[in-house]
Design a protein around this motif. Structure first.
Motif, PDB file in Angstrom:
ATOM      1  N   ASN A 133      -1.455  -8.130 -40.635  1.00 23.46           N
ATOM      2  CA  ASN A 133      -0.183  -8.432 -39.978  1.00 23.46           C
ATOM      3  C   ASN A 133       0.926  -8.457 -41.027  1.00 23.46           C
ATOM      4  N   ILE A 170      -3.825 -11.769 -33.914  1.00 17.93           N
ATOM      5  CA  ILE A 170      -2.466 -12.260 -33.690  1.00 17.93           C
ATOM      6  C   ILE A 170      -1.884 -11.559 -32.477  1.00 17.93           C
ATOM      7  N   SER A 171      -1.223 -12.339 -31.646  1.00 18.00           N
ATOM      8  CA  SER A 171      -0.514 -11.803 -30.490  1.00 18.00           C
ATOM      9  C   SER A 171       0.778 -12.581 -30.335  1.00 18.00           C
ATOM     10  N   GLY A 172       1.903 -11.879 -30.419  1.00 18.36           N
ATOM     11  CA  GLY A 172       3.189 -12.550 -30.341  1.00 18.36           C
ATOM     12  C   GLY A 172       3.380 -13.505 -31.490  1.00 18.36           C
ATOM     13  N   SER A 173       3.670 -14.753 -31.169  1.00 17.25           N
ATOM     14  CA  SER A 173       3.911 -15.764 -32.201  1.00 17.25           C
ATOM     15  C   SER A 173       2.704 -16.644 -32.445  1.00 17.25           C
ATOM     16  N   ASN A 174       1.565 -16.246 -31.876  1.00 15.07           N
ATOM     17  CA  ASN A 174       0.358 -17.075 -31.999  1.00 15.07           C
ATOM     18  C   ASN A 174      -0.756 -16.365 -32.764  1.00 15.07           C
ATOM     19  N   THR A 186      -6.209 -21.763 -31.327  1.00 16.81           N
ATOM     20  CA  THR A 186      -4.931 -21.082 -31.498  1.00 16.81           C
ATOM     21  C   THR A 186      -3.942 -21.997 -32.205  1.00 16.81           C
ATOM     22  N   LEU A 188       0.520 -21.786 -33.721  1.00 16.34           N
ATOM     23  CA  LEU A 188       1.738 -21.007 -33.917  1.00 16.34           C
ATOM     24  C   LEU A 188       1.788 -20.511 -35.356  1.00 16.34           C
ATOM     25  N   LEU A 189       2.157 -19.249 -35.529  1.00 14.17           N
ATOM     26  CA  LEU A 189       2.255 -18.695 -36.884  1.00 14.17           C
ATOM     27  C   LEU A 189       3.290 -19.441 -37.721  1.00 14.17           C
ATOM     28  N   SER A 190       4.279 -20.020 -37.048  1.00 10.98           N
ATOM     29  CA  SER A 190       5.340 -20.730 -37.762  1.00 10.98           C
ATOM     30  C   SER A 190       4.913 -22.122 -38.200  1.00 10.98           C
ATOM     31  N   ASP A 191       3.769 -22.596 -37.674  1.00  5.54           N
ATOM     32  CA  ASP A 191       3.284 -23.925 -38.050  1.00  5.54           C
ATOM     33  C   ASP A 191       2.575 -23.888 -39.404  1.00  5.54           C
TER      34      ASP A 191
END
Length: 690
Positions: A133, A170-174, A186, A188-191
């Motif tokens: 990614n 990865i799919s979307g923001s998760n 699962t 959040l990638l931002s976490d």
């Protein structure tokens, strides 16, 4: 100055002619890896990166060139589990079985990313899958999820989830992690992914999120399957020997400690002149029986194309010019199965264990048939010319440490022939580990079952892994308790016992230690200088001096390009000094500084390489064609002594420095050689250009 340089150039040209064929630099390693089984294809730019037989090669779609990679030439480790191409950073992530990793760029630069491998943790670190990614590659591991930044070449985050993660996507923001418990986590990638509280179990999983893109495989497999990157077919080298300018190897598959690897049957023969491999690996179509666990190979001394192959299961195979002639087994020979026909009516015929193949000086083949249900007929001899068999049932072939007098030896193997034509085998089994000696002419069989140290303390061995004879006629055995020796004088009395040698510490005390005590020695090879190369079951490779008093080298995976610390076999090409090392991770070799000694000093056979020594070269300069323990002096043209020493077998090496350790000046240097007794000298020349 021009005149001097002109003379120098003429002498360099002469030295180049004397050099002959190019030889490998002394002290260097080489890997002989298999690339036959295609496992993964990844396209990056105009390159196809191919993981095959857990090794790596590339195919250039533009110029059609093939480049192979291994630990010796480029990589940091062996046994590749995954490769992943990052399109954004144009780098290939190479993931090894032990969780070590490399990043390979398009200029063939390799950077190691070993922090996961080096990290001490209780959890399982094996990488099971990956997802690319952006500049990142996310790894599914035995303990959680790891985020690799391929641009900065670092592990950015490591989420310890305390459960096995089979896949990551990865799919979307998760980000989603599939567990071995058939659940999905699962976050959040931002976490902060390192905080396990940010991961939650979910059933709302996007469809096909864990589906893999196999387009590279589907598009390019038809091309890759036609490629020939070279090398052996398998990375299995349980036993081997050098002869006839060839390296003969077998894969193995069974050991005396009852380890059964079930390896594919293979005899792999490397021709050192052509550098080609001949592979015998599929005899099943001709016999209808599975071809696995090959224990030995021997060729008829009257015809090298007449080959015999032993297996742990389907008996003995005879081949002529590559074609199967016979498969000797139960029913068509005296060979007996290890399983009882009464107790195992369906499988007994496919478990005939043959080992210990060796030809005597009379052209007859000796072999063992171990663990028969009849408890006899363990040692046999076959006359290839007449097809006549002979069975030996000497009392010397029976014994048990547990008092069972009817227990025949379980695994007679590792045969050698000594300088007197006697055949030696070892019973590599805990029930009664011992060597035997066979006189093929008198058919006398002698068992040696006493093992002591120089203080008279007796040892009870568990296994005898190997046996070898050195240049002085001493017989050496490698055991789970260390190294033991039997001298020619002792051999006349088998009750004296194999002895463990004491080595003085030379530290001002009267203390001494026993040579290689308690080291599990798996294989032994003797080089041209009578030094002992010792492979071990987990401790790497040792080199012991000719007088047995000094450990000259100890190679491990940490301090050298040795492929694995588990060494299964050794063989030495006595003419070149190349030491072949069969390991649990494949075949490699070390170009040693010892070769077979010449019988006499012949001027045309004594030469040095590299010659001329070019600017920037800092390796060893090797002189070959010498007699045993020859006296060698390096002199200037005016006769000034620069360096001196003794040959290792037929080889002498010089570091290009004088006695003070300074690099010598450009010029022509004379190599003056004399026999150890001072008789007959020859001279060759070395050109050094700085």
């Amino acid at each position: 100055m021009k005149k001097i340089m002109g003379i120098m150039g003429l002498l360099i040209a002469q030295c180049s002619l004397w050099m002959g064929t190019v030889q490998a630099q002394t002290g260097t390693w080489k890997a002989y890896m298999a690339y036959s089984e295609v496992q993964q294809i990844v396209k990056g730019g105009n390159m196809l990166y191919v993981r095959a037989s857990n090794d790596l090669y590339t195919y250039n779609l533009t110029d059609h060139s093939i480049t192979t990679y291994d630990k010796v030439s480029a990589l940091s480790d062996n046994y590749i589990d995954h490769i992943a191409w990052n399109q954004q950073t144009k780098k290939l992530l190479i993931i090894y079985q032990n969780s070590d990793m490399d990043l390979l760029d398009q200029q063939n630069n390799v950077v190691n990313l070993g922090s996961l491998y080096l990290k001490s943790m209780m959890q399982e670190k094996t990488v099971l899958n990956y997802y690319v990614n952006g500049p990142y590659i996310f790894l599914a591991t035995g303990f959680g999820v790891v985020k690799i930044n391929t641009e900065r070449v670092e592990i950015s985050e490591s989420a310890i989830l305390d459960q096995e993660i089979l896949d990551v996507a990865i799919s979307g923001s998760n980000i989603y992690a599939q567990t071995s418990k058939n659940t999905v986590l699962t976050a959040l990638l931002s976490d902060n992914l390192q905080d396990p509280h940010n991961w939650t179990e979910t059933t709302n999983v996007p469809q096909d999120v864990f589906a893999k893109d196999n387009s590279d495989w589907e598009q390019y497999y038809s091309i890759v399957e036609t490629l020939l990157p070279g090398g052996p077919k398998y990375n299995y080298f349980n036993r081997m020997f050098c002869d006839n300018n060839k390296l003969y190897t077998v894969g193995g598959g069974w050991r005396g400690d009852l380890l059964n690897f079930k390896r594919p049957g293979c005899v792999q023969i490397y021709d050192r002149q052509t550098q080609d491999w001949s592979i015998i690996n599929d005899l099943q179509p001709a016999t209808g029986k599975s071809f696995t666990d090959v224990t030995g190979v021997a060729y008829d001394p009257e015809n090298p194309n007449h080959i015999f192959i032993s297996t742990c299961g389907t008996g003995l195979y005879e081949l002529l010019n590559g074609e199967l002639v016979n498969n000797y087994t139960y029913g068509n020979s005296p060979l007996t199965p290890a399983l009882s026909p009464v107790e195992h009516p369906r499988s007994y015929m496919n478990y005939v264990r043959v080992d210990g193949l060796i030809f005597d000086d009379n052209g007859k083949l000796w072999l063992s048939c171990s663990s028969q249900y009849t408890h006899k007929d363990v040692l046999l001899r076959l006359d290839p010319k007449t097809g006549e068999w002979k069975i030996y049932n000497s009392s010397q072939l029976y014994g048990s440490l547990w008092g069972n007098t009817n227990s025949v030896f379980v695994r007679l193997c590792s045969s050698i022939k000594d300088r007197n034509g006697n055949i030696w085998m070892v019973n590599d089994h805990w029930d009664y580990p011992c060597p035997i000696r066979i006189n093929p002419n008198t058919e006398e069989i002698v068992r040696y079952d006493r093992f002591i140290n120089e203080d008279g303390t007796s040892y009870q061995l568990n296994y005898i892994r190997s046996i070898a004879e050195d240049l002085q006629g001493n017989i050496w055995i490698g055991t789970d308790k260390g190294l033991f020796m039997y001298t020619p004088e002792q051999q006349a009395d088998h009750t004296l016992g194999f002895t463990q040698i004491k080595v003085p510490r030379n530290d001002g005390t009267n203390y001494a230690d026993y040579l290689m005590a308690d080291v599990d020695i798996s294989c032994i090879a003797i080089d041209g200088a009578n030094r002992k190369w010792l492979g071990t079951d987990g401790s790497g490779l040792y080199l012991i001096s000719a007088d047995n008093m000094e450990q000259l080298q100890h190679f491990t995976t940490e301090n050298s390009d040795l492929l694995s610390d588990y060494v299964e076999s050794l063989a030495i090409d006595m003419q070149s000094g190349e030491v072949f090392v069969g390991t649990g991770q494949g075949l490699c070799s070390f170009n040693s500084d010892a070769t077979a000694a010449a019988v006499d000093l012949v001027e045309d056979n004594v030469y040095a390489y590299p010659n001329p020594v070019q600017p920037g070269y800092n390796g060893q300069i090797t002189v070959v064609g010498l007699t045993f323990d020859a006296d060698v002096k390096i002199l200037t043209t005016s006769g000034k002594l620069v360096a001196q020493g003794r040959s290792n077998g037929g080889t002498f090496t010089w570091d290009g420095c004088d006695s003070s350790g300074r690099r010598v000046a450009s010029g022509i240097y004379m190599v003056a050689v004399a026999k150890s007794n001072g008789d007959k000298g020859v001279v060759c020349k070395i050109a050094v250009v700085n």
